[in-house]
Design a protein around this motif. Structure first.
Motif, PDB file in Angstrom:
ATOM      1  N   GLN A 285      10.553  -8.824 -31.638  1.00 34.53           N
ATOM      2  CA  GLN A 285       9.458  -8.404 -30.769  1.00 34.53           C
ATOM      3  C   GLN A 285       9.910  -8.178 -29.325  1.00 34.53           C
ATOM      4  OE1 GLN A 285       9.425 -10.883 -32.961  1.00 34.53           O
ATOM      5  NE2 GLN A 285       7.392 -11.368 -33.737  1.00 34.53           N
ATOM      6  N   LEU A 286      10.995  -8.826 -28.929  1.00 31.70           N
ATOM      7  CA  LEU A 286      11.459  -8.694 -27.543  1.00 31.70           C
ATOM      8  C   LEU A 286      12.323  -7.451 -27.325  1.00 31.70           C
ATOM      9  CD1 LEU A 286      12.358 -12.419 -26.768  1.00 31.70           C
ATOM     10  CD2 LEU A 286      10.459 -11.127 -25.830  1.00 31.70           C
ATOM     11  N   GLU A 287      12.716  -6.816 -28.446  1.00 31.84           N
ATOM     12  CA  GLU A 287      13.616  -5.658 -28.308  1.00 31.84           C
ATOM     13  C   GLU A 287      12.989  -4.537 -27.507  1.00 31.84           C
ATOM     14  OE1 GLU A 287      16.015  -6.195 -32.518  1.00 31.84           O
ATOM     15  OE2 GLU A 287      14.901  -4.346 -32.155  1.00 31.84           O
ATOM     16  N   ARG A 288      11.669  -4.395 -27.646  1.00 24.07           N
ATOM     17  CA  ARG A 288      11.001  -3.285 -26.952  1.00 24.07           C
ATOM     18  C   ARG A 288      11.207  -3.314 -25.444  1.00 24.07           C
ATOM     19  NH1 ARG A 288       6.233  -0.727 -30.065  1.00 24.07           N
ATOM     20  NH2 ARG A 288       6.600  -1.637 -32.105  1.00 24.07           N
TER      21      ARG A 288
ATOM     22  N   GLY B  65       3.175  -2.701 -27.764  1.00 22.61           N
ATOM     23  CA  GLY B  65       3.900  -2.745 -26.498  1.00 22.61           C
ATOM     24  C   GLY B  65       4.929  -1.650 -26.425  1.00 22.61           C
ATOM     25  N   ASN B  66       5.441  -1.453 -25.235  1.00 25.14           N
ATOM     26  CA  ASN B  66       6.467  -0.453 -24.993  1.00 25.14           C
ATOM     27  C   ASN B  66       7.379  -0.982 -23.897  1.00 25.14           C
ATOM     28  OD1 ASN B  66       4.991   0.078 -22.529  1.00 25.14           O
ATOM     29  ND2 ASN B  66       3.624   1.365 -23.753  1.00 25.14           N
ATOM     30  N   ALA B  67       8.268  -0.127 -23.427  1.00 30.61           N
ATOM     31  CA  ALA B  67       9.279  -0.586 -22.467  1.00 30.61           C
ATOM     32  C   ALA B  67       8.657  -1.126 -21.187  1.00 30.61           C
ATOM     33  CB  ALA B  67      10.239   0.556 -22.152  1.00 30.61           C
ATOM     34  N   GLY B  68       7.398  -0.743 -20.915  1.00 31.00           N
ATOM     35  CA  GLY B  68       6.752  -1.212 -19.684  1.00 31.00           C
ATOM     36  C   GLY B  68       5.961  -2.495 -19.846  1.00 31.00           C
ATOM     37  N   SER B  69       5.991  -3.074 -21.039  1.00 27.89           N
ATOM     38  CA  SER B  69       5.130  -4.235 -21.296  1.00 27.89           C
ATOM     39  C   SER B  69       5.629  -5.493 -20.602  1.00 27.89           C
ATOM     40  CB  SER B  69       5.054  -4.513 -22.799  1.00 27.89           C
ATOM     41  OG  SER B  69       4.390  -3.474 -23.462  1.00 27.89           O
ATOM     42  N   ASP B  70       4.687  -6.365 -20.293  1.00 26.56           N
ATOM     43  CA  ASP B  70       5.020  -7.717 -19.843  1.00 26.56           C
ATOM     44  C   ASP B  70       5.418  -8.547 -21.054  1.00 26.56           C
ATOM     45  OD1 ASP B  70       2.315  -8.275 -17.443  1.00 26.56           O
ATOM     46  OD2 ASP B  70       4.019  -6.896 -17.456  1.00 26.56           O
ATOM     47  N   VAL B  71       6.195  -9.606 -20.794  1.00 26.27           N
ATOM     48  CA  VAL B  71       6.406 -10.630 -21.810  1.00 26.27           C
ATOM     49  C   VAL B  71       5.429 -11.754 -21.488  1.00 26.27           C
ATOM     50  CG1 VAL B  71       8.028 -12.330 -22.719  1.00 26.27           C
ATOM     51  CG2 VAL B  71       8.846 -10.051 -22.091  1.00 26.27           C
ATOM     52  N   ASP B  72       4.549 -12.066 -22.416  1.00 28.30           N
ATOM     53  CA  ASP B  72       3.550 -13.122 -22.204  1.00 28.30           C
ATOM     54  C   ASP B  72       3.964 -14.358 -22.980  1.00 28.30           C
ATOM     55  OD1 ASP B  72       1.210 -10.495 -22.447  1.00 28.30           O
ATOM     56  OD2 ASP B  72       1.732 -11.559 -20.611  1.00 28.30           O
TER      57      ASP B  72
END
Lengths: 319, 165
Positions: free
Chosen positions: A9-12, A44-51
């Protein structure tokens, strides 16, 4: 830190689990960290926050978000008392009813569970062990509760639109706003979890919802559009004017200005002090007071509440 | 009377500051969502994010005009926004998000950036973007500056977080 497979999930956003845990350092050490939000939901996409939600023993209350950055990726960390997931589960009555649109909780009067966080916990995955926060049975319980909350939202918005319509002014937007609540319910019912309205079109497609009904919901401009879309998405027939009650908010303060009588709302608006509006929305329509009701809703002097028992009866009869 | 003669300090330190805060916290993050979806070739999320931007701009503009002395509760806010004919006309000008094409998404994206830019010009305070590494701390300093002015005007502190959507 335990070794283990990385979190896809963090790859994005181009991060690894190890980088995230290392950058978080002592902030993430004193509790159990979980990835939540759109990335955890597989969106999500490359602009997403990590929550990240961090569950901490002996913490009295949730903390406000703390923001840090790993390279240019924002990481938002909220801390929760470790007992909170259990508190949410305890707030959900066990009654459930299965309908074409999905499974909804019943017998749910006076619900107090934290809804927005509940939705985020549905897809939460441990940063250390990659395991889900909630087990399968508990996810089913929370899912039904979230679907019922989504139905409540739909009823409130549909009632608002119907009142505005009967007062002679209901722009397309108020119907389209209700349409979005309908989509939210349908995607919840189909088990698609993400917070944030912007994902609804994508989630509707992932859920395999009938495209015609989805289009009609997003583009709803009338009661008929909404009712047709609702039917197409597997809801029983609903009359929001009968199922939703108007309630005067607390803390209205009477104000006299000469001969005129006003009420001061908690948000510092003055509204005319008129007759009692509390009760089923349908009664206000019968008495031709919809226009006044809408004005009081806009001013925050009135609010809308679904009649839980009446809704339970409708759901039971639809099975 | 026409404008001029400076600006009302209480307006700048109240509705003006709140609108600037809402622009920074809500509108700019929504614009970032629009741009990120476009960059990811996701026209549906891009168009729906444009709907979100327009709604947040309408709220920001309402606060800027002094309509709300205090943040409204959610249902009241939605009722107020959705029953506004101007916002309704703007929302209707957007395509449906479902099955939107990239061309439609790009057009919507340009439109909302343009509208946001026009509102930004009216804001009395420049608050740096909160979500970039460089912009985080200066925003906190600007909030402190506003509080200093409010104290000078004998106004209580602004409850910044309560102005969010």
């Amino acid at each position: 830190m335990t070794a283990g497979r990385d979190l896809g999930q963090l790859e994005r956003v181009g991060l690894t689990r190890a980088e995230l845990l290392a950058a978080g350092g002592s902030l993430l050490d004193h509790g159990v960290p979980y990835l939540v939000g759109s990335l955890a939901a597989g969106l999500g996409n490359a602009g997403s926050d990590v929550d990240v939600h961090l569950f901490v023993e002996d913490l009295a209350e949730p903390t406000p978000p703390y923001l840090f950055f790993v390279r240019d990726v924002p990481v938002d960390v909220e801390q929760y008392p470790a007992r909170y997931p259990g508190t949410l589960l305890a707030a959900v009555p066990p009654g459930r009813i299965r309908l074409p649109v999905g499974t909804l909780a019943t017998g749910i009067g006076g619900r107090t569970g934290p809804r927005a966080t509940g939705a985020r916990w549905m897809t939460a995955v441990g940063l250390q062990d990659g395991e889900p926060l909630l087990g399968q049975d508990n996810r089913a319980v929370v899912a039904a509760y979230l679907c019922r909350c989504a139905l409540d939202d739909l009823l409130r918005r549909w009632c608002l639109a119907a009142l505005a319509g009967s007062a002679g002014f209901a722009p397309v937007s108020v119907w389209a706003g209700a349409g979005r609540a309908l989509i939210e319910l349908a995607v919840c019912g189909a088990g698609q979890w993400a917070s944030g309205g912007k994902w609804r079109p994508v989630l509707a497609r992932r859920a395999g919802l009938p495209p015609g009904a989805v289009r009609l919901a997003f583009g709803a401009g009338s009661d008929e559009d909404l009712a047709t879309a609702a039917r197409g998405l597997g809801l029983p027939a609903l009359d929001p004017l009968e199922l939703v009650r108007l309630r005067t908010v607390a803390d209205l303060h009477p104000v006299r200005l000469g001969a005129a009588r006003w009420l001061l709302t908690p948000t510092r608006r003055l509204v005319q002090d008129g007759e009692e509006m509390d009760g089923p929305a349908a009664r206000v329509v019968r008495n031709r007071r919809s226009g006044s009701a809408v004005e009081l809703l806009r001013a925050g002097a009135l609010t809308l509440e679904p009649d839980d028992e009446a809704v339970d009866r409708i759901l039971a009869s639809a099975r | 009377m026409t404008g001029g003669g400076g600006q009302d300090a209480a307006w700048v330190a109240g509705p003006g500051a709140a609108a600037a805060w809402i622009y920074a916290v809500e509108v700019q993050s929504a614009l970032a969502d629009v741009d990120a979806a476009a960059a990811a070739d996701d026209p549906e999320t891009c168009v729906e994010s444009c709907t979100v931007v327009l709604t947040k701009l309408a709220y920001c503009a309402a606060v800027h005009s002094g309509r709300y002395a205090h943040p409204p509760p959610e249902l009241a806010m939605l009722a107020d926004l959705w029953l506004d004919p101007d916002l309704d006309a703007e929302l209707r000008a957007l395509p449906l998000p479902v099955q939107a094409s990239m061309a439609q998404a790009e057009q919507a994206r340009a439109l909302v950036h343009h509208r946001a830019g026009r509102l930004a010009e009216l804001l009395p305070i420049e608050m740096p973007v909160l979500r970039s590494s460089a912009g985080f701390f200066p925003s906190v300093r600007v909030a402190g500056d506003v509080e200093s002015l409010r104290r000078r005007l004998d106004l209580p502190p602004l409850d910044w977080m309560s102005w969010g959507m």
